[in-house]
Scaffold this motif. Sequence first.
Motif, PDB file in Angstrom:
ATOM      1  N   SER A 180       8.827  -9.805 -13.341  1.00 11.67           N
ATOM      2  CA  SER A 180       8.746  -9.700 -11.877  1.00 11.67           C
ATOM      3  C   SER A 180       7.357  -9.215 -11.488  1.00 11.67           C
ATOM      4  O   SER A 180       7.145  -8.020 -11.257  1.00 11.67           O
ATOM      5  N   LEU A 181       6.410 -10.131 -11.468  1.00 14.12           N
ATOM      6  CA  LEU A 181       5.023  -9.790 -11.168  1.00 14.12           C
ATOM      7  C   LEU A 181       4.780  -9.838  -9.663  1.00 14.12           C
ATOM      8  O   LEU A 181       5.373 -10.647  -8.944  1.00 14.12           O
ATOM      9  N   TRP A 182       3.905  -8.983  -9.202  1.00  9.70           N
ATOM     10  CA  TRP A 182       3.522  -8.976  -7.797  1.00  9.70           C
ATOM     11  C   TRP A 182       2.584 -10.148  -7.512  1.00  9.70           C
ATOM     12  O   TRP A 182       1.756 -10.526  -8.344  1.00  9.70           O
ATOM     13  N   THR A 183       2.688 -10.706  -6.333  1.00 14.74           N
ATOM     14  CA  THR A 183       1.781 -11.759  -5.882  1.00 14.74           C
ATOM     15  C   THR A 183       1.242 -11.381  -4.512  1.00 14.74           C
ATOM     16  O   THR A 183       1.946 -10.780  -3.697  1.00 14.74           O
ATOM     17  N   SER A 184       0.003 -11.761  -4.275  1.00 14.44           N
ATOM     18  CA  SER A 184      -0.646 -11.497  -2.990  1.00 14.44           C
ATOM     19  C   SER A 184      -0.777 -12.803  -2.230  1.00 14.44           C
ATOM     20  O   SER A 184      -1.422 -13.750  -2.704  1.00 14.44           O
ATOM     21  N   SER A 185      -0.143 -12.843  -1.093  1.00 15.85           N
ATOM     22  CA  SER A 185      -0.229 -14.052  -0.272  1.00 15.85           C
ATOM     23  C   SER A 185      -1.443 -14.034   0.640  1.00 15.85           C
ATOM     24  O   SER A 185      -1.928 -15.084   1.061  1.00 15.85           O
ATOM     25  N   LEU A 186      -1.962 -12.847   0.940  1.00 12.48           N
ATOM     26  CA  LEU A 186      -3.112 -12.698   1.813  1.00 12.48           C
ATOM     27  C   LEU A 186      -4.052 -11.651   1.242  1.00 12.48           C
ATOM     28  O   LEU A 186      -3.608 -10.701   0.595  1.00 12.48           O
ATOM     29  N   PRO A 187      -5.345 -11.796   1.477  1.00 15.18           N
ATOM     30  CA  PRO A 187      -6.270 -10.743   1.051  1.00 15.18           C
ATOM     31  C   PRO A 187      -6.278  -9.591   2.052  1.00 15.18           C
ATOM     32  O   PRO A 187      -5.681  -9.668   3.129  1.00 15.18           O
ATOM     33  N   GLY A 188      -6.937  -8.514   1.682  1.00 12.47           N
ATOM     34  CA  GLY A 188      -7.068  -7.398   2.610  1.00 12.47           C
ATOM     35  C   GLY A 188      -6.409  -6.139   2.095  1.00 12.47           C
ATOM     36  O   GLY A 188      -5.557  -6.166   1.194  1.00 12.47           O
ATOM     37  N   GLY A 203      -6.941  18.626  -3.948  1.00 15.37           N
ATOM     38  CA  GLY A 203      -5.564  18.463  -4.385  1.00 15.37           C
ATOM     39  C   GLY A 203      -5.078  17.040  -4.459  1.00 15.37           C
ATOM     40  O   GLY A 203      -4.248  16.715  -5.302  1.00 15.37           O
ATOM     41  N   VAL A 204      -5.568  16.144  -3.583  1.00 16.88           N
ATOM     42  CA  VAL A 204      -5.050  14.781  -3.537  1.00 16.88           C
ATOM     43  C   VAL A 204      -6.206  13.791  -3.425  1.00 16.88           C
ATOM     44  O   VAL A 204      -7.339  14.150  -3.085  1.00 16.88           O
ATOM     45  N   ALA A 205      -5.874  12.541  -3.719  1.00 17.42           N
ATOM     46  CA  ALA A 205      -6.821  11.431  -3.562  1.00 17.42           C
ATOM     47  C   ALA A 205      -6.015  10.178  -3.247  1.00 17.42           C
ATOM     48  O   ALA A 205      -4.826  10.069  -3.607  1.00 17.42           O
ATOM     49  N   LYS A 206      -6.657   9.249  -2.574  1.00 19.19           N
ATOM     50  CA  LYS A 206      -5.998   7.996  -2.201  1.00 19.19           C
ATOM     51  C   LYS A 206      -6.761   6.819  -2.797  1.00 19.19           C
ATOM     52  O   LYS A 206      -7.996   6.798  -2.798  1.00 19.19           O
ATOM     53  N   VAL A 207      -6.010   5.831  -3.304  1.00 23.57           N
ATOM     54  CA  VAL A 207      -6.598   4.656  -3.955  1.00 23.57           C
ATOM     55  C   VAL A 207      -5.980   3.407  -3.332  1.00 23.57           C
ATOM     56  O   VAL A 207      -4.747   3.290  -3.256  1.00 23.57           O
ATOM     57  N   ASN A 208      -6.831   2.480  -2.894  1.00 22.02           N
ATOM     58  CA  ASN A 208      -6.397   1.175  -2.387  1.00 22.02           C
ATOM     59  C   ASN A 208      -7.021   0.085  -3.257  1.00 22.02           C
ATOM     60  O   ASN A 208      -8.240   0.067  -3.458  1.00 22.02           O
ATOM     61  N   ILE A 209      -6.192  -0.802  -3.763  1.00 20.04           N
ATOM     62  CA  ILE A 209      -6.659  -1.902  -4.623  1.00 20.04           C
ATOM     63  C   ILE A 209      -6.129  -3.200  -4.022  1.00 20.04           C
ATOM     64  O   ILE A 209      -4.912  -3.359  -3.837  1.00 20.04           O
ATOM     65  N   PHE A 210      -7.020  -4.132  -3.733  1.00 27.02           N
ATOM     66  CA  PHE A 210      -6.625  -5.361  -3.039  1.00 27.02           C
ATOM     67  C   PHE A 210      -7.620  -6.467  -3.361  1.00 27.02           C
ATOM     68  O   PHE A 210      -8.726  -6.207  -3.850  1.00 27.02           O
ATOM     69  N   ASN A 256      -4.259  -4.173   3.436  1.00 26.82           N
ATOM     70  CA  ASN A 256      -2.840  -4.001   3.726  1.00 26.82           C
ATOM     71  C   ASN A 256      -1.954  -4.869   2.848  1.00 26.82           C
ATOM     72  O   ASN A 256      -0.722  -4.792   2.966  1.00 26.82           O
ATOM     73  N   ASN A 257      -2.538  -5.712   2.004  1.00 29.64           N
ATOM     74  CA  ASN A 257      -1.765  -6.619   1.151  1.00 29.64           C
ATOM     75  C   ASN A 257      -2.004  -6.335  -0.330  1.00 29.64           C
ATOM     76  O   ASN A 257      -1.951  -7.234  -1.163  1.00 29.64           O
ATOM     77  N   GLY A 258      -2.290  -5.078  -0.632  1.00 32.44           N
ATOM     78  CA  GLY A 258      -2.528  -4.691  -2.006  1.00 32.44           C
ATOM     79  C   GLY A 258      -1.733  -3.457  -2.374  1.00 32.44           C
ATOM     80  O   GLY A 258      -0.714  -3.118  -1.755  1.00 32.44           O
ATOM     81  N   LEU A 259      -2.219  -2.754  -3.391  1.00 34.96           N
ATOM     82  CA  LEU A 259      -1.570  -1.555  -3.903  1.00 34.96           C
ATOM     83  C   LEU A 259      -2.235  -0.326  -3.296  1.00 34.96           C
ATOM     84  O   LEU A 259      -3.461  -0.198  -3.318  1.00 34.96           O
ATOM     85  N   SER A 260      -1.438   0.584  -2.780  1.00 38.04           N
ATOM     86  CA  SER A 260      -1.937   1.814  -2.181  1.00 38.04           C
ATOM     87  C   SER A 260      -1.240   2.996  -2.842  1.00 38.04           C
ATOM     88  O   SER A 260       0.004   3.041  -2.896  1.00 38.04           O
ATOM     89  N   LEU A 261      -2.023   3.936  -3.369  1.00 38.91           N
ATOM     90  CA  LEU A 261      -1.497   5.084  -4.095  1.00 38.91           C
ATOM     91  C   LEU A 261      -2.086   6.367  -3.534  1.00 38.91           C
ATOM     92  O   LEU A 261      -3.282   6.430  -3.219  1.00 38.91           O
ATOM     93  N   VAL A 262      -1.258   7.384  -3.426  1.00 38.00           N
ATOM     94  CA  VAL A 262      -1.702   8.746  -3.148  1.00 38.00           C
ATOM     95  C   VAL A 262      -1.348   9.576  -4.368  1.00 38.00           C
ATOM     96  O   VAL A 262      -0.160   9.683  -4.728  1.00 38.00           O
ATOM     97  N   VAL A 263      -2.366  10.133  -5.045  1.00 38.44           N
ATOM     98  CA  VAL A 263      -2.156  10.817  -6.315  1.00 38.44           C
ATOM     99  C   VAL A 263      -2.565  12.274  -6.185  1.00 38.44           C
ATOM    100  O   VAL A 263      -3.424  12.644  -5.373  1.00 38.44           O
TER     101      VAL A 263
END
Length: 632
Positions: free
Chosen positions: A296-304, A501-508, A306-313
């Motif tokens: 069950s792989l993720w697919t991206s229908s649109l760039p940007g 304490g925290v960091a945010k990562v967006n990958i798209f 808001n259409n990727g992976l967002s993490l708060v670590v």
Amino acid sequence: QGGSVEPGKMPGGEKTRQGKQKEEQRQKEEEREGLIEFYGSYQELFQFFCSNTTIHGAIRLVCSKKNKMKTAFWSVLFFLTFGLMYWQFGILYREYFSYPVNLNLNLNSDRLTFPAVTLCTLNPYRYSAIRKKLDELDQITHQTLLDLYDYNMSLARSDWATLSTRKRSARSLLHHVQRHPLRRQKRDNLVNLPENSPSVDKNDWKIGFVLCSENNKHCFHQAYSSGVDAVREWYSFHYINILAQVPDAKALDESDFENFIYSCRFNEATCDKANYTHFHHPLYGNCYTFNDNSSSLWTSSLPGINNGLSLVVRTEQNDFIPLLSTVTGARVMVHDQNEPAFMDDGGFNVRPGIETSISMRKEMTVRLGGSYSDCTEDGSDVPVQNLYSSRYTEQVCIRSCFQLNMVERCGCAYYFYPLPAGAEYCDYTKHMAWGYCYYKLLAEFKADVLGCFHKCRKPCRMTEYQLSAGYSRWPSSVSEDWVFYILSQQNKYNITSKRNGVAKVNIFFEEWNYKTNGESPAFTVVTLLSQLGNQWSLWFGSSVLSVMELAELILDFIVITFILALRWFRSRQQLSPPGPPPHSHANTAFQDEASPHGPPHRFTVEAVVTTLPSYNSLEPHGPSRDGEVGHE
């Protein structure tokens, strides 16, 4: 009848008539077309070829035969042209067998499969299985730093409270640490100066440690110009030995996903446990790989974004090991599915208090295998065993090659790489001199003495991701209060250091297009024939049929040479007897004259071949031309 004819004589008219009949019969035999025709001599062969070939310039060898200077000039020019043409042929053949390729660049637009993303805590954790020995190692390191730098390292209160009760258990570890102590060494240009010389400053010393063989006859000096690097490397060496002593690697599998990943979303949907896998890294601690499940792989229908992976670590360091890692944050790496995450090679750090936005561009490379390159399809033809449970990559092969050499040379396996069958990890309680063997082998590996870089070939198909990152402060100074309050209320997260304490990562994906770099043969058989035809037309202005005429000339030359050699051999056999019997019959093909005594004989040799019409200028002067001799 009025006249009489003398015996043995023939009337003149009858004799003339018979002569004409014989001449007409001979001409008919010469004009008769045979199945295969050959020439009577080399001169006749070349005369016919030069007069009838379609190769330009060949006729000048015949029409200028009365002018020897022109004949010589055109002969030299003709064969010089042949030489130049075949020289060009050689260049074309050399280029063809070098197997050049053309690089094809294609841009494709399609739904993109999202790559795998691995995120590590960047700091190893004090796992309960090794906590006791790590505390002991910290106490020894504290004393070492105090001796070398007069630095009193602050330790946890529990370490000081339990130090006295662990002296007996620490003796074993202390013995091995004292065998590989961290010491100060003079620089090369200050070797002859005494240690207490006033001209020698502390900055003029190098810090390192010595690793020796079991009999202490050979030692390896591992020195560093930076004391920080020396302490970290020395501590890591002993830390690896402690990890190798854990009999079950699952004892280090202490996943704490909820305490590390505050938030996970892909395509505005929340992630769950089915979207990630966990593994332990010796130096980077707990690592989590997202989108590595091939079912069950993720697919991206649109760039940007808001259409990727967002993490708060969470990047706050609690109960970590400060002597192993001197940085804070997290480490992230983007790679393809079914490929191991080599965090040292392709990863980069995420800063705390920062939102890191990583845009990706997918790029595929397809190489031609076989004679065009030394790439491999799946690694099955590479003489190195794949120790990883993943598909073949060049880095997988290189690390497997080093590990196999490590087991062969040192008798144990390096802890950072997978364990081969039947081997065990290096531990100086069992393998006393493995450190000396490892650093010597590592030097040979980097110099390619082991041949790993030569054995491991590039895969014919590979996928890479070109990354570019942007940074901004997160959360902002005006919004950090409510953001941290919500995070602290959610699942009762306790954040003591807001800024770190925290960091945010967006990958798209940056764009929907992806690039494919392919290879195609630059010199095919059709191209070779075309180039050869161009060269032939340039030098002789002829076609494929002209080439066949040249091939026919060579074949006829070989056949004539064989026939002449056979005639010469038989003539030698004919002349070898001392005297033939008076009534012996020799082969008429080799008998030039009949005996004047006795009745005339006619011998006919049936042959498959007949001669072509002769040329007056090349008329042979022998008594026979047809392969048969008649005696009158």
